[in-house]
Scaffold this motif. Structure first.
Motif, PDB file in Angstrom:
ATOM      1  N   MET A  29       0.829  -1.204   0.000  1.00 52.13           N
ATOM      2  CA  MET A  29       0.000   0.000   0.000  1.00 52.13           C
ATOM      3  C   MET A  29       0.866   1.258   0.000  1.00 52.13           C
ATOM      4  SD  MET A  29      -3.030   0.977  -0.117  1.00 52.13           S
ATOM      5  CE  MET A  29      -3.704   2.595  -0.101  1.00 52.13           C
ATOM      6  N   ARG A  30       1.918   1.248   0.786  1.00 48.36           N
ATOM      7  CA  ARG A  30       2.824   2.403   0.826  1.00 48.36           C
ATOM      8  C   ARG A  30       3.492   2.631  -0.526  1.00 48.36           C
ATOM      9  NH1 ARG A  30       5.364   1.028   6.743  1.00 48.36           N
ATOM     10  NH2 ARG A  30       3.661   1.956   7.936  1.00 48.36           N
ATOM     11  N   GLN A  31       3.898   1.561  -1.185  1.00 47.92           N
ATOM     12  CA  GLN A  31       4.526   1.697  -2.495  1.00 47.92           C
ATOM     13  C   GLN A  31       3.542   2.268  -3.518  1.00 47.92           C
ATOM     14  OE1 GLN A  31       5.950  -2.265  -3.253  1.00 47.92           O
ATOM     15  NE2 GLN A  31       7.913  -1.900  -2.227  1.00 47.92           N
ATOM     16  N   ALA A  32       2.312   1.780  -3.505  1.00 47.96           N
ATOM     17  CA  ALA A  32       1.296   2.285  -4.429  1.00 47.96           C
ATOM     18  C   ALA A  32       1.002   3.751  -4.160  1.00 47.96           C
ATOM     19  CB  ALA A  32       0.017   1.453  -4.310  1.00 47.96           C
ATOM     20  N   ARG A  33       0.898   4.121  -2.896  1.00 46.98           N
ATOM     21  CA  ARG A  33       0.640   5.517  -2.530  1.00 46.98           C
ATOM     22  C   ARG A  33       1.783   6.425  -2.965  1.00 46.98           C
ATOM     23  NH1 ARG A  33       0.967   6.025   3.387  1.00 46.98           N
ATOM     24  NH2 ARG A  33       3.136   6.023   2.797  1.00 46.98           N
ATOM     25  N   ASP A  34       3.016   5.988  -2.741  1.00 48.07           N
ATOM     26  CA  ASP A  34       4.172   6.787  -3.121  1.00 48.07           C
ATOM     27  C   ASP A  34       4.267   6.957  -4.636  1.00 48.07           C
ATOM     28  OD1 ASP A  34       4.768   7.015  -0.450  1.00 48.07           O
ATOM     29  OD2 ASP A  34       6.366   5.490  -0.481  1.00 48.07           O
ATOM     30  N   LYS A  35       3.963   5.899  -5.376  1.00 48.92           N
ATOM     31  CA  LYS A  35       3.989   5.963  -6.840  1.00 48.92           C
ATOM     32  C   LYS A  35       2.935   6.951  -7.349  1.00 48.92           C
ATOM     33  CE  LYS A  35       3.351   3.129 -10.934  1.00 48.92           C
ATOM     34  NZ  LYS A  35       2.908   1.837 -11.444  1.00 48.92           N
ATOM     35  N   LEU A  36       1.733   6.871  -6.804  1.00 43.99           N
ATOM     36  CA  LEU A  36       0.660   7.771  -7.211  1.00 43.99           C
ATOM     37  C   LEU A  36       0.983   9.213  -6.840  1.00 43.99           C
ATOM     38  CD1 LEU A  36      -2.124   7.991  -8.496  1.00 43.99           C
ATOM     39  CD2 LEU A  36      -3.113   7.598  -6.249  1.00 43.99           C
TER      40      LEU A  36
END
Length: 83
Positions: A29-36
Motif C-alpha cells: 500500500m505504501r509503495q502504491a501511494r508513493d507511486k501515485l
C-alpha cells in the motif's frame, strides 16, 4: 507469547509465534501511494482529476467501480448545471 487457535474438531493447537509472510500488505500500500503521489506531484486539481479518471485498471472489478464513479460524477455535474 503463544496463542491458541480453535480448530473445527473442537481442540486447541498452539500457533507458532512468527509465521513467514508471503505478502506484506502495508508495504504494498505504501509503495502504491508513493507511486501515485509522484505521478500527481506538481499537477493542478483539474489535471489530477483528468489523470485519475483516465486511468485504466487491470482488475475488471476496479475498472467497473471507476467507470461507475465517473458516471455518477458526470450525472452530478449535469444536475448542477441545470438548476
Amino acid at each position: 507469547t503463544r496463542f491458541l487457535r480453535y480448530e473445527r474438531l473442537e481442540r486447541y493447537q498452539v500457533m507458532s509465534e512468527k509465521s513467514a509472510k508471503t505478502f506484506d500488505c502495508v508495504q504494498s500500500m505504501r509503495q502504491a501511494r508513493d507511486k501515485l503521489s509522484a505521478e500527481l506531484e506538481g499537477k493542478s486539481y483539474d489535471e489530477m482529476l483528468r489523470c485519475l479518471r483516465s486511468r485504466r485498471y487491470a482488475d475488471p472489478v476496479l475498472q467497473r467501480l471507476a467507470d461507475r464513479a465517473a458516471q455518477q460524477q458526470h450525472a452530478a455535474d449535469g444536475a448542477g448545471r441545470r438548476g
